[in-house]
Write a protein that holds these residues in place. Structure first.
Motif, PDB file in Angstrom:
ATOM      1  N   MET A 220     -77.221 -15.321  -5.414  1.00 56.90           N
ATOM      2  CA  MET A 220     -76.891 -16.700  -5.036  1.00 56.90           C
ATOM      3  C   MET A 220     -75.650 -17.175  -5.782  1.00 56.90           C
ATOM      4  O   MET A 220     -74.782 -17.841  -5.201  1.00 56.90           O
ATOM      5  N   GLU A 221     -75.523 -16.825  -7.044  1.00 54.43           N
ATOM      6  CA  GLU A 221     -74.326 -17.194  -7.808  1.00 54.43           C
ATOM      7  C   GLU A 221     -73.089 -16.491  -7.241  1.00 54.43           C
ATOM      8  O   GLU A 221     -72.020 -17.081  -7.171  1.00 54.43           O
ATOM      9  N   THR A 222     -73.262 -15.255  -6.827  1.00 56.94           N
ATOM     10  CA  THR A 222     -72.152 -14.521  -6.205  1.00 56.94           C
ATOM     11  C   THR A 222     -71.693 -15.237  -4.938  1.00 56.94           C
ATOM     12  O   THR A 222     -70.494 -15.416  -4.710  1.00 56.94           O
ATOM     13  N   GLN A 223     -72.648 -15.661  -4.125  1.00 59.51           N
ATOM     14  CA  GLN A 223     -72.291 -16.369  -2.885  1.00 59.51           C
ATOM     15  C   GLN A 223     -71.606 -17.695  -3.186  1.00 59.51           C
ATOM     16  O   GLN A 223     -70.672 -18.089  -2.484  1.00 59.51           O
ATOM     17  N   LYS A 224     -72.032 -18.385  -4.233  1.00 57.64           N
ATOM     18  CA  LYS A 224     -71.358 -19.643  -4.613  1.00 57.64           C
ATOM     19  C   LYS A 224     -69.908 -19.367  -4.982  1.00 57.64           C
ATOM     20  O   LYS A 224     -69.002 -20.107  -4.579  1.00 57.64           O
ATOM     21  N   ARG A 225     -69.683 -18.312  -5.754  1.00 57.44           N
ATOM     22  CA  ARG A 225     -68.302 -17.967  -6.129  1.00 57.44           C
ATOM     23  C   ARG A 225     -67.504 -17.520  -4.904  1.00 57.44           C
ATOM     24  O   ARG A 225     -66.311 -17.799  -4.803  1.00 57.44           O
ATOM     25  N   ASN A 226     -68.156 -16.830  -3.973  1.00 57.06           N
ATOM     26  CA  ASN A 226     -67.468 -16.434  -2.732  1.00 57.06           C
ATOM     27  C   ASN A 226     -67.010 -17.663  -1.952  1.00 57.06           C
ATOM     28  O   ASN A 226     -65.885 -17.712  -1.456  1.00 57.06           O
ATOM     29  N   LEU A 227     -67.895 -18.644  -1.829  1.00 54.70           N
ATOM     30  CA  LEU A 227     -67.537 -19.869  -1.101  1.00 54.70           C
ATOM     31  C   LEU A 227     -66.436 -20.637  -1.821  1.00 54.70           C
ATOM     32  O   LEU A 227     -65.543 -21.199  -1.178  1.00 54.70           O
ATOM     33  N   ALA A 228     -66.487 -20.658  -3.144  1.00 51.38           N
ATOM     34  CA  ALA A 228     -65.428 -21.337  -3.910  1.00 51.38           C
ATOM     35  C   ALA A 228     -64.089 -20.639  -3.691  1.00 51.38           C
ATOM     36  O   ALA A 228     -63.052 -21.301  -3.526  1.00 51.38           O
ATOM     37  N   ALA A 229     -64.094 -19.311  -3.670  1.00 47.80           N
ATOM     38  CA  ALA A 229     -62.854 -18.556  -3.429  1.00 47.80           C
ATOM     39  C   ALA A 229     -62.340 -18.810  -2.013  1.00 47.80           C
ATOM     40  O   ALA A 229     -61.134 -18.961  -1.799  1.00 47.80           O
TER      41      ALA A 229
ATOM     42  N   SER B 202     -49.671 -17.087   2.652  1.00 52.69           N
ATOM     43  CA  SER B 202     -50.708 -16.186   3.157  1.00 52.69           C
ATOM     44  C   SER B 202     -50.967 -15.058   2.164  1.00 52.69           C
ATOM     45  O   SER B 202     -52.106 -14.612   2.011  1.00 52.69           O
ATOM     46  N   GLY B 203     -49.952 -14.610   1.466  1.00 55.79           N
ATOM     47  CA  GLY B 203     -50.123 -13.567   0.449  1.00 55.79           C
ATOM     48  C   GLY B 203     -50.981 -14.035  -0.703  1.00 55.79           C
ATOM     49  O   GLY B 203     -51.844 -13.296  -1.196  1.00 55.79           O
ATOM     50  N   GLU B 204     -50.753 -15.271  -1.160  1.00 54.08           N
ATOM     51  CA  GLU B 204     -51.561 -15.822  -2.246  1.00 54.08           C
ATOM     52  C   GLU B 204     -53.024 -15.943  -1.832  1.00 54.08           C
ATOM     53  O   GLU B 204     -53.926 -15.608  -2.601  1.00 54.08           O
ATOM     54  N   ALA B 205     -53.239 -16.411  -0.623  1.00 57.96           N
ATOM     55  CA  ALA B 205     -54.615 -16.559  -0.130  1.00 57.96           C
ATOM     56  C   ALA B 205     -55.283 -15.194   0.004  1.00 57.96           C
ATOM     57  O   ALA B 205     -56.452 -15.022  -0.383  1.00 57.96           O
ATOM     58  N   LEU B 206     -54.559 -14.227   0.540  1.00 58.31           N
ATOM     59  CA  LEU B 206     -55.127 -12.883   0.699  1.00 58.31           C
ATOM     60  C   LEU B 206     -55.430 -12.254  -0.656  1.00 58.31           C
ATOM     61  O   LEU B 206     -56.483 -11.632  -0.829  1.00 58.31           O
ATOM     62  N   ASP B 207     -54.536 -12.421  -1.621  1.00 55.08           N
ATOM     63  CA  ASP B 207     -54.776 -11.887  -2.962  1.00 55.08           C
ATOM     64  C   ASP B 207     -56.027 -12.492  -3.584  1.00 55.08           C
ATOM     65  O   ASP B 207     -56.818 -11.795  -4.217  1.00 55.08           O
ATOM     66  N   LEU B 208     -56.199 -13.790  -3.378  1.00 56.79           N
ATOM     67  CA  LEU B 208     -57.375 -14.463  -3.918  1.00 56.79           C
ATOM     68  C   LEU B 208     -58.656 -13.915  -3.287  1.00 56.79           C
ATOM     69  O   LEU B 208     -59.618 -13.568  -3.986  1.00 56.79           O
ATOM     70  N   ILE B 209     -58.680 -13.791  -1.973  1.00 55.79           N
ATOM     71  CA  ILE B 209     -59.859 -13.273  -1.268  1.00 55.79           C
ATOM     72  C   ILE B 209     -60.097 -11.809  -1.643  1.00 55.79           C
ATOM     73  O   ILE B 209     -61.230 -11.394  -1.876  1.00 55.79           O
ATOM     74  N   HIS B 210     -59.052 -11.021  -1.716  1.00 56.71           N
ATOM     75  CA  HIS B 210     -59.174  -9.611  -2.077  1.00 56.71           C
ATOM     76  C   HIS B 210     -59.791  -9.464  -3.475  1.00 56.71           C
ATOM     77  O   HIS B 210     -60.731  -8.681  -3.670  1.00 56.71           O
ATOM     78  N   GLY B 211     -59.261 -10.217  -4.415  1.00 52.51           N
ATOM     79  CA  GLY B 211     -59.792 -10.161  -5.781  1.00 52.51           C
ATOM     80  C   GLY B 211     -61.254 -10.576  -5.839  1.00 52.51           C
ATOM     81  O   GLY B 211     -62.076  -9.951  -6.513  1.00 52.51           O
ATOM     82  N   ARG B 212     -61.572 -11.630  -5.109  1.00 50.15           N
ATOM     83  CA  ARG B 212     -62.959 -12.112  -5.104  1.00 50.15           C
ATOM     84  C   ARG B 212     -63.885 -11.083  -4.453  1.00 50.15           C
ATOM     85  O   ARG B 212     -65.009 -10.884  -4.905  1.00 50.15           O
TER      86      ARG B 212
END
Length: 144
Positions: free
Chosen positions: A30-39, A115-125
């Motif tokens: 559940m904490e992982t999903q919260k961090r996923n949604l925040a990312a 778009s690169g910044e957003a993709l990097d953030l999602i990729h890292g998360r």
């Protein structure tokens, strides 16, 4: 072979004899999903801000182009010689084309950056989330 349960109250006894694999640690998931949604929210914010910057820059370019067209029209009205008019028109078209290409490259850079910044953030998360899920499963399935 086991007997099938006769009444619904026998289900508990029936299923208690089975050994189910331990599931992952639910609190950690559940904490992982919260961090996923925040990312995801942060990535959407980056994309929205990028879209705003692109739109603002496009408006600035359009205003400048309208001003350039008005100035070009004024300067051409003073030229009476057809040859000179053609030379000026050719120069103006070339200059307008060069400015347009430069503007497009600038807008492309803005798009690529946001778009690169957003993709990097999602990729890292995503990579972090996979490690978190793996850790949650490993912690829950280890014999105590």
């Amino acid at each position: 072979m086991s007997e099938l349960p006769q009444t619904p109250t026998d289900f508990t006894k029936f299923f208690s004899s089975f050994s189910f694999p331990a599931g992952p640690e639910m609190t950690a998931l559940m904490e992982t999903q919260k961090r996923n949604l925040a990312a995801l929210a942060a990535a959407n914010k980056l994309l929205f801000e990028g879209a705003q910057a692109i739109t603002q820059r496009q408006m600035e370019v359009m205003r400048r182009q309208m001003t350039d067209v008005a100035e070009a029209t004024r300067s051409l009205t003073t030229v009476t010689d057809p040859k000179e008019r053609t030379v000026r028109q050719t120069e103006m078209v070339k200059t307008a084309y060069e400015k347009s290409v430069a503007d497009l490259r600038e807008i492309e850079d803005l798009l690529r950056k946001s778009s690169g910044e957003a993709l990097d953030l999602i990729h890292g998360r995503f990579l972090e989330a996979m490690d978190e899920v793996k850790g949650a499963v490993e912690r829950k399935t280890k014999p105590e």
